[in-house]
Design a protein around this motif. Structure first.
Motif: not given
Ligand SMILES: [Zn+2]
Length: 182
Positions: A71, A73-74, A133, A143-144
């Motif tokens: 991902c 983003r995370c 995600h 996401c985490n």
């Molecule tokens: Zn994520």
């Protein structure tokens, strides 16, 4: 010599006239053998269908399942859905082998054909530039949460710093204006 784990061979020229259907399980080695490390794992099937009744076959690829990617983003890995349809024209009465966009001509000494490069290319080209995600049915991204919290704190800190710079600049401008007025 390395043993080939899975082969994606279709003996086009040897096949009888009529409908043909093949189901291949795509192994992650397809990506590893091409040194493509953005797909870490996969659960993929390729369903290949075509009708043979002339020397030009209209071959349909339906590739579906998931690929494991990171991902953006995370930074966690997740399974991204793949569902794509492609068409490839295969000409079986040529003398020499040639390839152009969506058409391949098999040479007269080619009795079978490896579709692995096509499956590989279709999947890799279908991946979006940004992989995040997906949202679930409630619109929530998985996401985490720990990483997102850290990112949010960082954003607050940055915007505080920006505000400080803006305030400082305002003071300087006011100071200059005061001096000009006098
Ligand atoms: Zn994520």
């Amino acid at each position: 010599m390395k043993k080939k784990v899975n082969s994606y061979i279709i003996p086009f020229t040897l096949l009888k006239n009529g409908e043909h259907s093949y189901l291949f399980s795509i192994e992650k080695e397809l990506f590893q053998d091409n040194n493509y490390d953005e797909i870490h794992d996969c659960q993929l099937k390729a369903h290949i269908t075509f009708t043979k009744n002339s020397a030009i076959l209209n071959v349909n690829f339906h590739v579906y399942g998931t690929v494991n990617v990171t991902c953006d983003r995370c930074g966690d890995d997740f399974d991204m859905e793949i569902n794509l349809d492609k068409k490839l024209l295969v000409k079986t009465d040529s003398i020499i082998h040639s390839e152009e966009d969506d058409m391949i001509s098999l040479g007269k000494d080619e009795v079978d054909f490896d579709i692995a490069p096509y499956i590989y290319q279709y999947i890799v080209l279908s991946l979006p530039m940004q992989r995040i995600h997906p949202e679930d049915k409630d619109g929530v991204r998985h996401c985490n949460p720990e990483v997102l919290k850290k990112l949010k704190n960082l954003e607050v800190k940055e915007s505080n710093e920006e505000q400080y710079i803006i305030n400082t600049n305002k003071k300087i401008i006011h100071f200059k204006e005061d001096h000009l007025n006098n």
